[in-house]
Design a protein around this motif. Structure first.
Motif, PDB file in Angstrom:
ATOM      1  N   LYS A   1       0.840  -1.200   0.000  1.00  0.00           N
ATOM      2  CA  LYS A   1       0.000   0.000   0.000  1.00  0.00           C
ATOM      3  C   LYS A   1       0.871   1.243   0.000  1.00  0.00           C
ATOM      4  CE  LYS A   1      -3.862  -2.222   2.063  1.00  0.00           C
ATOM      5  NZ  LYS A   1      -5.201  -2.003   2.392  1.00  0.00           N
ATOM      6  N   LYS A   2       0.333   2.319  -0.537  1.00  0.00           N
ATOM      7  CA  LYS A   2       1.045   3.596  -0.584  1.00  0.00           C
ATOM      8  C   LYS A   2       1.277   4.096   0.840  1.00  0.00           C
ATOM      9  CE  LYS A   2       1.104   8.152  -2.578  1.00  0.00           C
ATOM     10  NZ  LYS A   2       0.545   9.077  -3.541  1.00  0.00           N
ATOM     11  N   TYR A   3       2.489   4.637   1.051  1.00  0.00           N
ATOM     12  CA  TYR A   3       2.870   5.112   2.378  1.00  0.00           C
ATOM     13  C   TYR A   3       3.655   6.408   2.224  1.00  0.00           C
ATOM     14  CZ  TYR A   3       5.069   5.190   6.981  1.00  0.00           C
ATOM     15  OH  TYR A   3       5.491   5.563   8.226  1.00  0.00           O
ATOM     16  N   GLU A   4       3.359   7.385   3.059  1.00  0.00           N
ATOM     17  CA  GLU A   4       4.090   8.663   3.067  1.00  0.00           C
ATOM     18  C   GLU A   4       4.500   8.987   4.493  1.00  0.00           C
ATOM     19  OE1 GLU A   4       2.111  11.979   1.282  1.00  0.00           O
ATOM     20  OE2 GLU A   4       1.769  10.921  -0.597  1.00  0.00           O
TER      21      GLU A   4
ATOM     22  N   PHE B   1       5.222   3.351  -3.132  1.00  0.00           N
ATOM     23  CA  PHE B   1       3.995   2.707  -3.573  1.00  0.00           C
ATOM     24  C   PHE B   1       4.334   1.649  -4.616  1.00  0.00           C
ATOM     25  CE2 PHE B   1       4.774   6.565  -5.907  1.00  0.00           C
ATOM     26  CZ  PHE B   1       4.663   6.185  -7.245  1.00  0.00           C
ATOM     27  N   GLU B   2       3.408   0.717  -4.781  1.00  0.00           N
ATOM     28  CA  GLU B   2       3.588  -0.353  -5.758  1.00  0.00           C
ATOM     29  C   GLU B   2       3.175   0.158  -7.130  1.00  0.00           C
ATOM     30  OE1 GLU B   2       2.261  -4.995  -6.493  1.00  0.00           O
ATOM     31  OE2 GLU B   2       1.677  -3.990  -4.657  1.00  0.00           O
ATOM     32  N   GLU B   3       4.000  -0.119  -8.109  1.00  0.00           N
ATOM     33  CA  GLU B   3       3.706   0.279  -9.479  1.00  0.00           C
ATOM     34  C   GLU B   3       2.984  -0.861 -10.199  1.00  0.00           C
ATOM     35  OE1 GLU B   3       7.679   1.694 -10.866  1.00  0.00           O
ATOM     36  OE2 GLU B   3       6.573   3.586 -11.015  1.00  0.00           O
TER      37      GLU B   3
ATOM     38  N   VAL C   1       8.418  -1.496  -6.598  1.00  0.00           N
ATOM     39  CA  VAL C   1       8.078  -0.395  -5.704  1.00  0.00           C
ATOM     40  C   VAL C   1       8.868   0.844  -6.091  1.00  0.00           C
ATOM     41  CG1 VAL C   1       8.159   0.410  -3.303  1.00  0.00           C
ATOM     42  CG2 VAL C   1       7.507  -1.940  -3.802  1.00  0.00           C
TER      43      VAL C   1
END
Length: 153
Positions: free
Chosen positions: A97-100, A116-118, A123
């Motif tokens: 999952k996207k993480y910031e 994030f996963e492309e 990643v």
């Protein structure tokens, strides 16, 4: 026969060198130096290097997701650095999952990191910092980890 002598002399006194002809006991007359050699000692000022502020972020990917094969730099701009984590083995049953997260150095926010996963299931990591003020270094670590270091220039 020619003889060359290298002399290093640091005192501010006049020196005289009188050559002798080989086999003769009488010294050969030589010109006396006309000018006194003066050498000023320069006082060296050593600056203590300012310690550069830095921080490092370690991203550890669980082995269930897959095995990291390579870490490559996609681009570097004034706004940051983009990296790509390429998996040599990837289990598609697990989604990343996207993480910031904000990047702070001494309680001062200097940017943020996002990953994030492309669509190709690798990643992408975006390190969003001002590259005029900060150096971004990165490396692949053992145990499926990536380290990103941000340091003042």
């Amino acid at each position: 026969m020619n003889i060359q002598v290298d002399v290093i002399y640091t005192k501010s006194e006049t020196i005289s060198i009188y050559p002798e002809i080989e086999g003769s006991s009488k010294p050969v007359e030589a010109e006396k130096p006309q000018k006194e050699i003066k050498q000023e000692k320069k006082q060296e000022v050593k600056e203590t290097p300012k310690s550069k502020e830095k921080t490092s972020i370690k991203l550890k990917f669980p082995s269930e997701v897959g095995t990291i094969g390579r870490l490559v730099e996609l681009s570097t701009t004034e706004k940051g650095v983009s990296l790509k984590v390429i998996f040599s083995k990837r289990d598609l049953d697990y989604e990343i999952k996207k993480y910031e997260k904000e990047i702070t150095i001494n309680n001062k926010t200097v940017g943020k990191i996002a990953f994030f996963e492309e669509p190709d299931h690798n990643v992408k990591i975006d390190v969003l910092v001002d590259t005029k003020q900060y150096n971004v270094k990165y490396q692949l670590l053992p145990k499926n980890s990536v380290e990103v270091e941000i340091e003042e220039k």
